[in-house]
Scaffold this motif. Structure first.
Motif, PDB file in Angstrom:
ATOM      1  N   GLN A   6       0.726  -1.159   0.026  1.00 33.69           N
ATOM      2  CA  GLN A   6       0.182  -0.003  -0.233  1.00 33.69           C
ATOM      3  C   GLN A   6       0.857   1.164   0.181  1.00 33.69           C
ATOM      4  N   TRP A  22      -3.194   3.810  -2.787  1.00 28.63           N
ATOM      5  CA  TRP A  22      -3.061   2.741  -3.981  1.00 28.63           C
ATOM      6  C   TRP A  22      -2.626   1.362  -3.205  1.00 28.63           C
ATOM      7  N   CYS A  23      -3.452   0.277  -3.873  1.00 27.81           N
ATOM      8  CA  CYS A  23      -3.121  -0.950  -3.322  1.00 27.81           C
ATOM      9  C   CYS A  23      -2.726  -2.073  -4.370  1.00 27.81           C
ATOM     10  N   ASN A  24      -1.611  -2.904  -4.096  1.00 24.86           N
ATOM     11  CA  ASN A  24      -1.251  -3.875  -4.984  1.00 24.86           C
ATOM     12  C   ASN A  24      -1.496  -5.362  -4.182  1.00 24.86           C
ATOM     13  N   ARG A  69     -10.541  -0.989  -9.627  1.00 26.48           N
ATOM     14  CA  ARG A  69      -9.614  -1.996  -9.845  1.00 26.48           C
ATOM     15  C   ARG A  69      -9.556  -2.359 -11.306  1.00 26.48           C
ATOM     16  N   ASP A  74      -4.366  -4.031  -9.395  1.00 27.51           N
ATOM     17  CA  ASP A  74      -4.134  -2.963  -8.554  1.00 27.51           C
ATOM     18  C   ASP A  74      -5.460  -2.237  -8.472  1.00 27.51           C
ATOM     19  N   SER A  75      -5.577  -1.844  -7.139  1.00 31.15           N
ATOM     20  CA  SER A  75      -6.968  -0.909  -6.786  1.00 31.15           C
ATOM     21  C   SER A  75      -6.498   0.527  -6.228  1.00 31.15           C
ATOM     22  N   THR A  76      -7.340   1.508  -6.485  1.00 31.42           N
ATOM     23  CA  THR A  76      -7.141   2.821  -5.973  1.00 31.42           C
ATOM     24  C   THR A  76      -8.363   3.283  -5.224  1.00 31.42           C
TER      25      THR A  76
END
Lengths: 115, 110
Positions: A6, A22-24, A69, A74-76
């Motif tokens: 993150q 942000w997340c991976n 996503r 990845d997602s925001t």
């Protein structure tokens, strides 16, 4: 195996400003979650993705929060505009979601302070 | 409404002093109960999943048990490094997201 990543780890903004996190997720994990954890409380689900589709966003304040996503990886998570009560840690989690296991693995979180 | 309640809110133990943390739940249908450990400034770290009443799982000084209404996390001869917040969460049938309790803050003094 790399864990959930993150960024940023910390963010301080003024109320009414916008912010994005942000997340991976862990490689191969189809399901991704965003949780909000207010100080002294347990995490609360904001939104759940299965691949790039939304499964559960019933507790997402949609007038100010949005999430996407793209490409199922990845997602925001975005907040626009931020309020004082949005000060919290935003946790991203992912799971493999097979028939036999549903364990969610969490990232380190992003600590948001709204002044 | 599905509810998860953890007690006590905070617990202070001396090193070697065993104790138990409680997680009581009221849900429409339990698919699984999860225990996590959370250190300050970090995300929750997975410990155990329990699926049915009577099930027990152990890891080092920790043992988790499950009944139809509650779960216990037993800590045997704790050490200072066991100090953390322990979170309990339930997964409801038909829903993969977790519903968390507020946690128990454990402090183990040397």
């Amino acid at each position: 195996e790399a864990g959930v990543a993150q960024s940023p780890r910390y963010k301080i903004i003024e109320k009414r400003q916008s912010v994005a996190f942000w997340c991976n997720p862990i490689s191969g994990h189809a399901t991704l979650y965003w949780y909000q954890q207010i100080l002294g409380q347990g995490p609360k689900l904001l939104i759940q993705f299965q691949n790039n589709g939304v499964v559960d966003d019933s507790q997402l304040p949609k007038d100010r929060f949005s999430a996407e996503r793209l490409k199922g990886v990845d997602s925001t998570l975005k907040i626009q505009p931020a309020k004082l009560e949005d000060s919290a840690v935003y946790l991203c989690a992912s799971s493999l979601t097979s028939a036999s296991t549903d364990t969610q693995y969490f990232g380190p979180g992003t600590r948001l302070t709204v002044l | 409404e599905d509810q998860v309640t953890q007690s006590p809110e905070a617990l202070r133990l001396q090193e070697g002093e065993s104790s138990s943390l409680n997680c009581s739940y009221t849900v429409s249908g339990l698919r699984g109960l999860f225990w996590y450990r959370q250190d300050p400034g970090k995300g929750p770290e997975f410990l155990f999943t329990l699926y049915s009443a009577g099930e027990e799982k152990e890891k080092e000084r920790l043992k988790a048990t499950l009944t139809k209404k509650e779960s216990f996390l037993h800590i045997t001869a704790p050490k200072p490094e066991d100090s953390a917040t322990y979170l309990c969460a339930v997964q409801i049938t038909g829903r993969r997201a977790l519903t968390f309790g507020s946690g128990t803050r454990l402090q183990v003094q040397p």
